[in-house]
Design an enzyme around this catalytic site. Structure first.
Site, mmCIF file in Angstrom:
data_model
loop_
_atom_site.group_PDB
_atom_site.id
_atom_site.type_symbol
_atom_site.label_atom_id
_atom_site.label_comp_id
_atom_site.label_asym_id
_atom_site.label_seq_id
_atom_site.Cartn_x
_atom_site.Cartn_y
_atom_site.Cartn_z
ATOM 1 N N GLU A 67 0.954 -1.108 -0.036
ATOM 2 C CA GLU A 67 -0.203 -0.062 0.038
ATOM 3 C C GLU A 67 1.023 1.289 0.151
ATOM 4 O O GLU A 67 2.000 1.210 0.434
ATOM 5 C CB GLU A 67 -0.985 0.060 1.268
ATOM 6 C CG GLU A 67 -0.104 0.192 2.502
ATOM 7 C CD GLU A 67 -0.963 0.265 3.658
ATOM 8 O OE1 GLU A 67 -2.177 1.024 3.855
ATOM 9 O OE2 GLU A 67 -0.717 -0.617 4.845
ATOM 10 N N ASN A 75 -10.974 -4.087 4.354
ATOM 11 C CA ASN A 75 -9.768 -4.327 5.087
ATOM 12 C C ASN A 75 -9.957 -3.930 6.567
ATOM 13 O O ASN A 75 -10.490 -2.945 7.067
ATOM 14 C CB ASN A 75 -8.715 -3.045 4.718
ATOM 15 C CG ASN A 75 -7.273 -3.301 5.424
ATOM 16 O OD1 ASN A 75 -6.596 -4.207 5.437
ATOM 17 N ND2 ASN A 75 -7.041 -2.112 6.413
ATOM 18 N N GLU A 76 -9.667 -4.883 7.407
ATOM 19 C CA GLU A 76 -9.658 -4.937 8.798
ATOM 20 C C GLU A 76 -10.798 -4.428 9.317
ATOM 21 O O GLU A 76 -10.938 -3.181 9.925
ATOM 22 C CB GLU A 76 -8.533 -4.038 9.464
ATOM 23 C CG GLU A 76 -7.083 -4.632 9.281
ATOM 24 C CD GLU A 76 -5.950 -3.949 9.877
ATOM 25 O OE1 GLU A 76 -6.095 -2.765 10.479
ATOM 26 O OE2 GLU A 76 -4.699 -4.772 10.253
#
Ligand code: AHR
Length: 649
Positions: free
Chosen positions: A60, A384-385
Site C-alpha cells: 500500500e 480491510n480490517e
C-alpha cells in the site's frame, strides 16, 4: 578467548564439527549426545501440502512506498495539487540580480479533471548570462547516477513576449554542478506537451542532493503542468517502477501481491478511498487523491494497471482488495442505499477491467490503456480490517459483495477481513503485529485450526522491533512464526509481511521490511527471512519432531518431491548454540553433500541500514559427510536452512 560467550562457543563447535565429521570421529557425536537435543524428520511420510501461493507481498502507499518510492517518478507534486495554497516541493531559482516569482495558477486549466492548477513562473528581470527558473527538490533529493538517461516531460505555455529558450537540467542543490542539460528552443503560446532526454556522463558519482531546474534567460511568463522526470525503469516500462526495489522484490520470488491496502484502500473518510477508476488511463486523466490514512497526497500514477503490470513483471498473482464502504474515521456506507450499490458495482467493474476480454466494456478500456490481454484473478478481498467497524455493518456489507461477486464470477475466491456469520468466506485475512517474542509464540497457532473451515490468509504480519526497519530479533520472531504457517500451509494459503516499504525520510509506520532513500535501498534482516522462506521450501511438509532442547527452537521441514531436496528450517531464538542430532527416518539414503544457509549476527539488536546495508545477511556453507543421522549446531540467535538431498535409488 571467552569460552562462555555464545558466539565464541558456536564458532568453536562449528570448527570442531567440520573436522570431526570429515574424519568420522565419534568424539563430537558424544559432545552432541550430551546436549540431548534430537530433531527427527519422517522423510517417508507427508504432512500438509505447501500452498504454491504461500509467500507473497503486500503493498500500500504508506511512508512514500508508491510516490517517492517504488513508483519511479522523481518529481514531487508534478500537478501542483499537493497543497492548494503553495507549490510544495518547488522553489524559484534566480541568478544574482535577476528577478522572478512563482505562484499557483488556476486560470489556465488544461482539463477540468487532473490538470486544473499550473505553476506560473514570471520572469521580471534577467540579464545576459543569467537565469530565472523553477526547481523541484524531488522526494528528498533527485538521484544522479553515471551514464543514465532520464526522460523529462511537461506541459507548458508561454506569454507571447517570452522569447525562449527553456533550459532543463539536473544539477546539484546549489546549482554549482550541472549533471545533465537539454533545451527547448520555443514554447508555444498554447498548451503543448514537451519531451526531452537528460543524459549523465559516465564519470559522475552517484549523489542525491540534487534538483531538477527549468529555467530561461529572457523575460516573460511561463506556465507548467504535469512536470515529470523518470530514470530508467524495470523492464523499461513507461510510467514504471524503480529498478532497485523491483530487483529486491524479484529476489524474494513472491507468488502474489495483495494491493492496494491496507488503510490506503479505505482512507480516513469516504472521499479519500482508493477509487480505481481515477487511476487508469493517461496521467492527465488522473486527479490523484488525498492519502489521508498516511498523511500525503497520492498522484495515482501508480494506478490499477501499473499494479497489474507489476504482477505480470514479477510473475505474481494479484490479490485484489476492493473498497467495501468503511472509512477509517469510523463511518460506513449503509447497505441497500444507492451509494452502497455503486460501490458493489465498482468492484464488479474492477474485476471486469482486470479479467474481461475486449468484448466487455471494462476489458476494452483496459485494452485501450495498453493491455489487451486479460489478467488472471483468483482472489478478491472485501475491505480491510473491518473489525474496526464497531457498528457491525460488515456482516451485511460482506454479504452483498460476496453475493454479487459469486454471481458474476463464481470461480473467484472471496476473502473476508474478519469472521462473518452471514456467508462462509472462502478465506479469512488475519493480521498480526506483535513483539518478536509474541510472534514466536504464534508458531503453533495454526496447528489447531479447523481443516473444515475457510482457509487463512495472513495478509499482514511483522514483529515490531526496530525502526524504520526490523532488527535481527524481529527477524527471529517472524521466522519462528513462519515455521508454523509453512507447517500448516494446508490451512494458510498465503502470508505477506507488512509494510513492505519505507522511505527512511518519512516513516509513517514503525517497522517496515525494505528501507530506501532516493538513491539507495536495503533489505532488513526480516527481508532476508522472507527470502529464505520463500526460496527454500518443498511442496510437502515432512512430519518433524524435537526432543530435548531449551524450548527456543522452532522448525519446519519440507521436501520437493520431484528432486528429493529436503529443507530443514530451524530458528534458534536463544543466545546459546543448540547442538542437535538430526535424524532422517525413512530415506533410502542422504547425499553426503548439502548446504546450510544461516542468518545471524553478534547481537539481536543488529540490523541493516542505508549506511550498513549488509550487516545481517544470510551466509551459505557447504555441508559434507552427511547421512541419515548427523549433528549440527544451530548458531545463537539464528535462522538456518539445511538443504539435503534424499536418494531413492
Ligand atoms: O501495515 C500498516 C497498516 O496496518 C495497514 O494499513 C492496516 O491494514 C493495518 O492496520
Amino acid at each position: 578467548m571467552n569460552m562462555k560467550h555464545p558466539i565464541v562457543r558456536f564458532l568453536v563447535v562449528c570448527i570442531t564439527y567440520t573436522i570431526v565429521v570429515a574424519t568420522g570421529s565419534v568424539g563430537l557425536e558424544q559432545t552432541f549426545a550430551a546436549s540431548g537435543t534430537t530433531l527427527t524428520v519422517e522423510a517417508s511420510q507427508t504432512g500438509a501440502h505447501i500452498s504454491p501461493t504461500l509467500y507473497g507481498l503486500m503493498f500500500e502507499d504508506i511512508s512514500h512506498s508508491g510516490d517517492g518510492g517504488l513508483y519511479a517518478e522523481l518529481i514531487r507534486n508534478r500537478t501542483f495539487k499537493d497543497d492548494p495554497s503553495t507549490p510544495v516541493g518547488w522553489s524559484v531559482v534566480t541568478s544574482s540580480g535577476a528577478q522572478g516569482t512563482i505562484s499557483l495558477d488556476n486560470s489556465h486549466a488544461i482539463n477540468n479533471l487532473a490538470l486544473t492548477t499550473s505553476l506560473q513562473l514570471q520572469i521580471e528581470q534577467v540579464d545576459k548570462g543569467q537565469r530565472v527558473g523553477v526547481a523541484n527538490e524531488g522526494y528528498w533529493g533527485i538521484p544522479v547516477r553515471p551514464d543514465t538517461t532520464y526522460q523529462v516531460s511537461f506541459d507548458a505555455l508561454a506569454s507571447t513576449d517570452f522569447a525562449g529558450p527553456l533550459t532543463v537540467d539536473i544539477e546539484n542543490i546549489d546549482g554549482s554542478i550541472i549533471y545533465a542539460r537539454s533545451m527547448i528552443n520555443t514554447i508555444s503560446p498554447n498548451w503543448a506537451h514537451y519531451t526531452l532526454k537528460l543524459q549523465t556522463s559516465a564519470q559522475v558519482k552517484p549523489s542525491i542532493t540534487n534538483r531538477l531546474v527549468i529555467s530561461a534567460g529572457s523575460t516573460g511568463t511561463i506556465w507548467l503542468n504535469l512536470v515529470s522526470l523518470f530514470p530508467p525503469t524495470w523492464n523499461a516500462r513507461s510510467n514504471g517502477m524503480r529498478m532497485d526495489l523491483m530487483q529486491k522484490m524479484d529476489a524474494m520470488h513472491p507468488s502474489f501481491l495483495r494491493f492496494p491496502g491496507g488503510n490506503y484502500l479505505e482512507g480516513n473518510t469516504f472521499e479519500d478511498r482508493f477509487q480505481w477508476k481515477n487511476t487508469i488511463g493517461g496521467l492527465e486523466q488522473r486527479p490523484g487523491h488525498n492519502n489521508s490514512a498516511w498523511g500525503y497526497r497520492s498522484s495515482d500514477g501508480l494506478g490499477l494497471l501499473e499494479y497489474l503490470e507489476w504482477c505480470e513483471d514479477l510473475k505474481m498473482m494479484p490479490i485484489l482488495a476492493v473498497y467495501a464502504g468503511y472509512a477509517l474515521h469510523g463511518s460506513h456506507v449503509p447497505v441497500r442505499t444507492s451509494q452502497f450499490d455503486s460501490l458493489v458495482q465498482d468492484a464488479l467493474d474492477e474485476v471486469q477491467y482486470i479479467t474481461g476480454d475486449t468484448t466487455t466494456y471494462w476489458g476494452q478500456r483496459r485494452a485501450s490503456n495498453g493491455h489487451p490481454k486479460p489478467f488472471d484473478l483468483q482472489y478478491v478481498e472485501i475491505g480491510n480490517e473491518d473489525f474496526f467497524d464497531r457498528s457491525g455493518s460488515y456482516e451485511d456489507r460482506f454479504a452483498a459483495f460476496y453475493d454479487a461477486l459469486k454471481k458474476a464470477y463464481p470461480r473467484i475466491q472471496v476473502i473476508s477481513t474478519v469472521k462473518v456469520r452471514s456467508r462462509t468466506p472462502d478465506v479469512i485475512d488475519e493480521h498480526y503485529y506483535k513483539s518478536p517474542e509474541e510472534s514466536a509464540r504464534l508458531a503453533t497457532l495454526y496447528d489447531s485450526y479447523s481443516r473444515n473451515g475457510p482457509k487463512i490468509f495472513v495478509g499482514e504480519y511483522a514483529s515490531q522491533e526496530g525502526k524504520p526497519t526490523p532488527n535481527l530479533n524481529s527477524a527471529l520472531g517472524d521466522a519462528a512464526m513462519m515455521t508454523g504457517m509453512e507447517r500448516n500451509s494446508d490451512v494458510v494459503m498465503g502470508a505477506c509481511y507488512a509494510p513492505l516499504f519505507v522511505n527512511v525520510n518519512a516513516p509513517a509506520w514503525g517497522t517496515n521490511l525494505i528501507g530506501y532513500d532516493a538513491l539507495n535501498s536495503y533489505g532488513s534482516p526480516s527481508y532476508y527471512v522472507q527470502q529464505l522462506f520463500s526460496l527454500y521450501h518443498g511442496d510437502v511438509v515432512l512430519p518433524t519432531s524435537l526432543s530435548g532442547g531449551n524450548g527456543q527452537l522452532y522448525f519446519v521441514t519440507s521436501k520437493l518431491t520431484k528432486s528429493g531436496t529436503i529443507y530443514i528450517k530451524v530458528v534458534n531464538t536463544s543466545p546459546d548454540a543448540q547442538d542437535t542430532q538430526i535424524k532422517i527416518n525413512g530415506a533410502t539414503s542422504i547425499d553426503a553433500t548439502g548446504k546450510a544457509t544461516v542468518l545471524t549476527s553478534a547481537s539481536v539488536k543488529d540490523t541493516n541500514s542505508l549506511n550498513d546495508p549488509t550487516k545481517v545477511v544470510p551466509v551459505a556453507h557447504v555441508l559434507s559427510s552427511l547421512s541419515s543421522s548427523f549433528t549440527y549446531s544451530f548458531a545463537p540467535n539464528s535462522v538456518t536452512v539445511l538443504q539435503l538431498t534424499e536418494r531413492n535409488t
